[in-house]
Each structure stands twice: as C-alpha cells, then as structure tokens.
Design a protein around this motif. Structure first.
Motif, PDB file in Angstrom:
ATOM      1  N   GLN A 246      -1.996  -0.532  21.983  1.00 24.07           N
ATOM      2  CA  GLN A 246      -1.997  -1.083  20.630  1.00 24.07           C
ATOM      3  C   GLN A 246      -0.691  -0.766  19.900  1.00 24.07           C
ATOM      4  N   PRO A 247      -0.097  -1.746  19.191  1.00 20.46           N
ATOM      5  CA  PRO A 247       1.099  -1.425  18.396  1.00 20.46           C
ATOM      6  C   PRO A 247       0.736  -0.492  17.250  1.00 20.46           C
ATOM      7  N   LEU A 248       1.667   0.392  16.898  1.00 16.19           N
ATOM      8  CA  LEU A 248       1.441   1.316  15.786  1.00 16.19           C
ATOM      9  C   LEU A 248       1.917   0.693  14.481  1.00 16.19           C
ATOM     10  N   PRO A 249       1.366   1.118  13.366  1.00 14.04           N
ATOM     11  CA  PRO A 249       1.878   0.663  12.069  1.00 14.04           C
ATOM     12  C   PRO A 249       3.362   0.986  11.936  1.00 14.04           C
ATOM     13  N   LYS A 250       4.052   0.200  11.134  1.00 11.17           N
ATOM     14  CA  LYS A 250       5.499   0.336  11.000  1.00 11.17           C
ATOM     15  C   LYS A 250       5.924   1.752  10.599  1.00 11.17           C
ATOM     16  N   ALA A 251       5.191   2.373   9.696  1.00 16.22           N
ATOM     17  CA  ALA A 251       5.575   3.706   9.220  1.00 16.22           C
ATOM     18  C   ALA A 251       5.476   4.765  10.307  1.00 16.22           C
ATOM     19  N   LEU A 252       4.650   4.525  11.352  1.00 20.71           N
ATOM     20  CA  LEU A 252       4.509   5.472  12.454  1.00 20.71           C
ATOM     21  C   LEU A 252       5.386   5.107  13.644  1.00 20.71           C
ATOM     22  N   ASN A 253       5.982   3.947  13.610  1.00 18.70           N
ATOM     23  CA  ASN A 253       6.710   3.441  14.762  1.00 18.70           C
ATOM     24  C   ASN A 253       8.184   3.829  14.726  1.00 18.70           C
ATOM     25  N   ASN A 254       8.416   5.107  14.342  1.00 21.13           N
ATOM     26  CA  ASN A 254       9.765   5.677  14.327  1.00 21.13           C
ATOM     27  C   ASN A 254      10.742   4.905  13.442  1.00 21.13           C
ATOM     28  N   ALA A 317      -4.569   5.455   3.027  1.00 23.98           N
ATOM     29  CA  ALA A 317      -3.786   5.576   4.259  1.00 23.98           C
ATOM     30  C   ALA A 317      -3.198   4.234   4.684  1.00 23.98           C
ATOM     31  N   GLN A 318      -3.970   3.165   4.495  1.00 22.93           N
ATOM     32  CA  GLN A 318      -3.461   1.844   4.857  1.00 22.93           C
ATOM     33  C   GLN A 318      -2.275   1.461   3.985  1.00 22.93           C
ATOM     34  N   GLN A 319      -2.360   1.784   2.688  1.00 24.01           N
ATOM     35  CA  GLN A 319      -1.253   1.485   1.785  1.00 24.01           C
ATOM     36  C   GLN A 319      -0.023   2.317   2.132  1.00 24.01           C
ATOM     37  N   LEU A 320      -0.259   3.520   2.646  1.00 24.79           N
ATOM     38  CA  LEU A 320       0.843   4.418   2.985  1.00 24.79           C
ATOM     39  C   LEU A 320       1.510   4.045   4.308  1.00 24.79           C
ATOM     40  N   LEU A 321       0.692   3.744   5.331  1.00 21.04           N
ATOM     41  CA  LEU A 321       1.212   3.552   6.688  1.00 21.04           C
ATOM     42  C   LEU A 321       1.425   2.088   7.062  1.00 21.04           C
ATOM     43  N   HIS A 322       0.910   1.170   6.259  1.00 19.18           N
ATOM     44  CA  HIS A 322       1.178  -0.264   6.455  1.00 19.18           C
ATOM     45  C   HIS A 322       0.615  -0.809   7.765  1.00 19.18           C
ATOM     46  N   ASN A 324      -2.066  -3.618   9.628  1.00 18.40           N
ATOM     47  CA  ASN A 324      -2.775  -4.873   9.404  1.00 18.40           C
ATOM     48  C   ASN A 324      -3.867  -4.991  10.458  1.00 18.40           C
ATOM     49  N   GLN A 325      -4.430  -6.136  10.621  1.00 19.36           N
ATOM     50  CA  GLN A 325      -5.548  -6.298  11.544  1.00 19.36           C
ATOM     51  C   GLN A 325      -5.151  -5.987  12.984  1.00 19.36           C
ATOM     52  N   SER A 326      -3.924  -6.285  13.357  1.00 19.35           N
ATOM     53  CA  SER A 326      -3.490  -6.085  14.744  1.00 19.35           C
ATOM     54  C   SER A 326      -3.191  -4.631  15.075  1.00 19.35           C
ATOM     55  N   ASN A 327      -2.803  -3.861  14.088  1.00 15.77           N
ATOM     56  CA  ASN A 327      -2.457  -2.465  14.383  1.00 15.77           C
ATOM     57  C   ASN A 327      -3.233  -1.470  13.519  1.00 15.77           C
TER      58      ASN A 327
END
Length: 394
Positions: A246-254, A317-322, A324-327
């Motif tokens: 699964q792709p990670l949210p942008k904020a966790l994806n380095n 957490a969703q607002q913080l880490l960004h 969506n449905q896919s990640n």
C-alpha cells in the motif's frame, strides 16, 4: 551472616512485598537482590524473600501491541506506552550497561521534525505539507529503546530475579497495620477477596498515585497527604498500520524531509507521531505509526466513549498526514491511558525535583513510582534506589 553496617538491616531475614510489577517494582526487586549479594557471604544459602503482586498478566508496563498479517506473516507493531527513555544520571547509565552490551537496549538516533495540519481551505494544494526540521537525536544524549519490543526489557528483568516471586492477577486490598509481637512489626496483606497474602516486614507500593491513594486511604501512613500532590493526566494513543504493497500518505513518504522518525505536532489535539518501522532493528515490520494525543485534551475526554475518541483522533491524524481512500491505514486501534503524565503543583513541590519516595519507617511502608519523580523511566530507577537505601539502612 554480617550486616552492611552496625546499623543496617540483615536482608536475609526480611520478607518484602512489592505492590506493582511495573518498572519501579522490577527495579526495586533487582536492586534489593543486588544489595543482598554485595553485602552477604557468597557461600550462604540464606536470602531475603521478595514478592511482587501484579494485578495484570505481565510485567514491565512498557507496552507493545502487534498484529500479524496473514498473507505476509509480518507484523505491525506499536510501542503504545513509553516510546523511549533517557539515562542522564551516572548511576542509571551504569545500571543499563549490561543490556546495552547484549543489544537488548539500543540507542535511537531519530530524525525529529515539527509538523502541523494544513487548514481546510488549503487542502487543494497537494504539495503543501507543514514539516520543519527540529533536531537529530545523537549518541551524546541518547534515547534508548528495547529490542525487539519495549516489553522485552521488563520480561528480562523479571526472568533474572533469583529471590523474587511474582504473583500475577493479584489485586492487593487497602493496607491495614497488624503486629506479631514474637517477630516484631509486620503488615499482613490481603487480596480483594479477603484472602491473606502473608505477613511482610516491608511493604513497597509502586502503583500510580491514584491507586496508591486507594491502598493507603484508611491507613496511618505518615505521608498520606503527599500522595495526592502529584496529578496524573491521561493520554490516548492512536495506532495505525499500512499493508505492505500500500502507498503511504505523503507526509510519511519521506517528503519533504527525508526519513523523519518523530514529529512534534503543532495546532492539533495530537502531540507526537512516532514511525515504528524506522526504529533500530525494526526494519522487518510493516508500516506502523503510533500517535499520542495531548495530555490536556486526553484528560478532558478521559471518560468519553472510546469509539468517539478514536474517530476524533483519526480525523486529526488524517488532516495531519494527508491520506485519501487509496492510502488510508488498514489497521486502526486506540488505547486510553488513565495515568500517563505526572503534574506536580509548583506551590507544593519543585516540579523539577519531584516528591521522592515516601517512606514511613515506623510502619515500614514505602510509596514510590515514577510519579514521585519526573514521571519517566529514569524516575522509576531513582525511586527504586531510594526505597532500597531506606530498607538496607533501617
């Protein structure tokens, strides 16, 4: 058999009760056994007897939760209690050395950032993530973790105890003082069903202060009023996990700062974010993130429905880490700690010093715990030291 000094206690004759099998209790038993071994004839078969009464099924209170993915066999893992600890004093540094040598304890040189949620009206900008570098934890002032789980150290401490019995799922009833003249002053403890747990020369209570108040309430403990001075605040912990592919949210994806491990959160009900799978020796984990809520917010909502709390934390957490449905995270859990952070009224005691272990030498009762210090793991050790010193020098 010789004493430590002309005024010290012969530990071989003592029956000692420790209420609570958290780190303070384990450190206390460990240091008591060491005091005996250092002060007595090595050829003697005599020893003090220590009994730890623990209401739960395990020791250590360095909580770890994990789940295994059926398709990969790999785990998600969350240190949902203490994430790490420091060792600032020389004595505690010396104490942890054996486990540093074995690798059970390891330094965590995390990349630390500050992060804040993006306002609703700016969410259309996908590249906007408010992350700023804060610091890099170094080996000069290291933070330590236990490998492979934070629970591992407590279990190893318990396994190494040679003169200590641990009785799990045992709730000790409030204390009362009884005397057996033929052997001197002793305290008889009972469990919550009224069954006697035995007579003890010393009783050491290492429970959180709210529970200590209940245990001491109807006793004549000399420092009863001091137990109520520290205030324990709650903490909610949110645990999130992502599947392997699964792709990670942008904020966790380095992005935009490569490889951050810990985030201090601004302008949110959340307080800190910890990326579990980037810790030392955790690379085999599936993506796992632990998030602590602010203590003041947690305390204000401590009696709320846990599902309602989880929903609010997830939204933050969703607002913080960004995501969506896919990640979005595939694994979601929430835990409520009623007694997590220690606050001491500055009018009562210097908050930087803490109370110290509360010792009633007349009754041979001691009340201790990290809340008697600064509420951290090193305070557990310091309070254990103070308790053992009081017993050995009695």
């Amino acid at each position: 058999m010789t004493n430590h000094s002309s005024q010290s206690t012969d530990l071989t004759s003592l029956n000692i009760a420790v209420i609570g099998g958290g780190l303070t209790g384990l450190f206390t038993a460990t240091l008591l056994e060491r005091a005996f071994n250092q002060g007595q004839n090595q050829q003697s078969s005599c020893s003090p007897h220590i009994t730890i009464f623990e209401k739960s099924r395990s020791v250590g209170r360095l909580a770890t939760r994990y789940r295994t993915d059926s398709s990969t066999g790999k785990n998600w893992q969350w240190a949902f209690g203490a994430q790490f600890f420091t060792a600032k004093t020389a004595s505690f540094q010396q104490f942890i050395k054996p486990w540093l040598k074995t690798g059970l304890l390891q330094p965590w040189c995390a990349q630390v950032v500050t992060i804040s949620p993006v306002p609703e009206d700016e969410n259309h900008n996908e590249t906007l993530i408010n992350i700023e570098h804060k610091e890099q934890w170094s080996t000069q002032q290291p933070r330590y973790i236990s490998i492979p789980k934070m629970t591992a150290w407590g279990r190893v401490l318990a396994d190494k105890l040679a003169h200590t019995t641990i009785k799990f799922q045992t709730r000790v009833a409030p204390l009362a003082q009884y005397t057996r003249p033929e052997v001197g002053k002793q305290t008889e403890l009972f469990d919550d069903t009224g069954t006697s747990l035995g007579w003890f020369d010393w009783v050491i209570c290492t429970a959180p202060n709210t529970q200590a108040v209940e245990l001491i309430a109807n006793s004549t403990f000399a420092q009863k009023v001091d137990i109520t001075k520290p205030r324990m605040l709650a903490c909610y912990t949110l645990m999130l996990g992502w599947d392997k592919e699964q792709p990670l949210p942008k904020a966790l994806n380095n992005q935009p700062i490569a490889g951050w491990d810990v985030a201090y959160v601004k302008d949110s009900i959340l307080d800190r974010v910890f990326i579990e799978h980037q810790k030392p020796s955790h690379h085999e984990l599936l993506p796992s993130v632990t998030i602590h809520a602010r203590n003041d917010w947690s305390e204000a909502h401590v009696d709320d429905d846990i599902d309602m709390v989880k929903a609010q934390l997830l939204e933050a957490a969703q607002q913080l880490l960004h995501w969506n449905q896919s990640n979005a995270p595939s694994q979601i859990d929430c835990h409520r700690w009623r007694y997590a952070a220690t606050v001491i009224d500055a009018h009562d005691k210097d908050k930087h010093e803490g109370l110290g272990a509360l010792i009633d030498r007349q009754h041979r009762w001691i009340v201790s715990g990290d809340w008697c210090g600064q509420g951290n793991i090193e305070s557990c050790y310091q309070m254990a030291q103070e308790a053992v010193t009081a017993i050995v020098s009695y």
